[in-house]
Structure formats: C-alpha cells, structure tokens
Motif scaffolding. Structure first.
Motif, short mmCIF file in Angstrom:
data_model
loop_
_atom_site.label_atom_id
_atom_site.label_comp_id
_atom_site.label_asym_id
_atom_site.label_seq_id
_atom_site.Cartn_x
_atom_site.Cartn_y
_atom_site.Cartn_z
N GLU A 22 0.82 -1.21 0.00
CA GLU A 22 0.00 0.00 0.00
C GLU A 22 0.86 1.26 0.00
OE1 GLU A 22 -2.74 -0.20 3.22
OE2 GLU A 22 -3.66 -2.06 2.51
N GLU A 23 2.18 1.10 0.04
CA GLU A 23 3.10 2.24 0.07
C GLU A 23 3.20 2.99 -1.26
OE1 GLU A 23 4.73 3.53 2.74
OE2 GLU A 23 3.52 2.11 3.86
N GLY A 24 2.63 2.44 -2.31
CA GLY A 24 2.63 3.15 -3.58
C GLY A 24 3.18 2.31 -4.73
N HIS A 25 3.32 2.99 -5.87
CA HIS A 25 3.76 2.33 -7.11
C HIS A 25 5.15 1.72 -6.96
CE1 HIS A 25 3.93 1.54 -11.36
NE2 HIS A 25 5.12 2.12 -11.41
N GLY A 26 5.28 0.46 -7.33
CA GLY A 26 6.57 -0.22 -7.30
C GLY A 26 6.93 -0.82 -5.96
N ALA A 27 6.07 -0.69 -4.96
CA ALA A 27 6.36 -1.23 -3.62
C ALA A 27 5.74 -2.61 -3.48
CB ALA A 27 5.84 -0.29 -2.54
N TRP A 28 6.52 -3.54 -2.93
CA TRP A 28 6.09 -4.92 -2.77
C TRP A 28 6.41 -5.40 -1.37
CZ3 TRP A 28 3.47 -7.48 -6.56
CH2 TRP A 28 3.43 -6.84 -7.80
N GLU A 29 5.65 -6.40 -0.91
CA GLU A 29 5.89 -7.02 0.39
C GLU A 29 6.07 -8.52 0.20
OE1 GLU A 29 2.38 -6.08 2.57
OE2 GLU A 29 2.94 -3.97 2.80
N CYS A 30 7.04 -9.08 0.89
CA CYS A 30 7.25 -10.52 0.88
C CYS A 30 6.65 -11.08 2.17
CB CYS A 30 8.74 -10.85 0.80
SG CYS A 30 9.05 -12.64 0.89
N ARG A 31 5.68 -11.96 2.02
CA ARG A 31 5.03 -12.54 3.19
C ARG A 31 5.89 -13.60 3.85
NH1 ARG A 31 -0.34 -10.39 3.67
NH2 ARG A 31 -0.31 -8.82 2.05
#
Length: 62
Positions: A22-31
C-alpha cells in the motif's frame, strides 16, 4: 501501454509469496521473510552500453 511488470521472487529470500504494498507504485511485500522493497525502472540503455563508465583499456579517457 502494457500492464506493469511484477517481480517473480523476493530479492532477499527468493520466495514467491509477494503482494503489492500500500506504500505506492513499485512497492512490494514478501510474506515469507516479512520484508518490503520498492522496484524502479531507470530507463533504457543505449545499444552497446555496458552500464559502466569507459576505462583506459576500453579506449576511453581515464
């Protein structure tokens, strides 16, 4: 314009359990490893470019 490209795996742990952040364009999270990262497209290289400055052995100026 085409869809944006998505990473296939986490650059830290290699797992494939990624979600857009949710941090913006191009931001990803690894679960898997609980890390967040951002990807950014910098541009296209010119043909024949190696991505590094020329050295004396390449015929460039030192």
């Amino acid at each position: 314009m085409s869809e944006r490209a998505a990473p296939f795996y986490c650059p830290y742990c290699g797992d494939e359990d990624l979600r857009p952040s949710e941090e913006g364009h191009g931001a990803w999270e690894c679960r898997s490893c609980n890390r967040a990262f951002r990807l950014k497209f910098l541009g296209l290289l010119t043909p024949g470019s190696t991505g590094r400055p020329p050295s004396a052995s390449d015929g460039g100026t030192p």
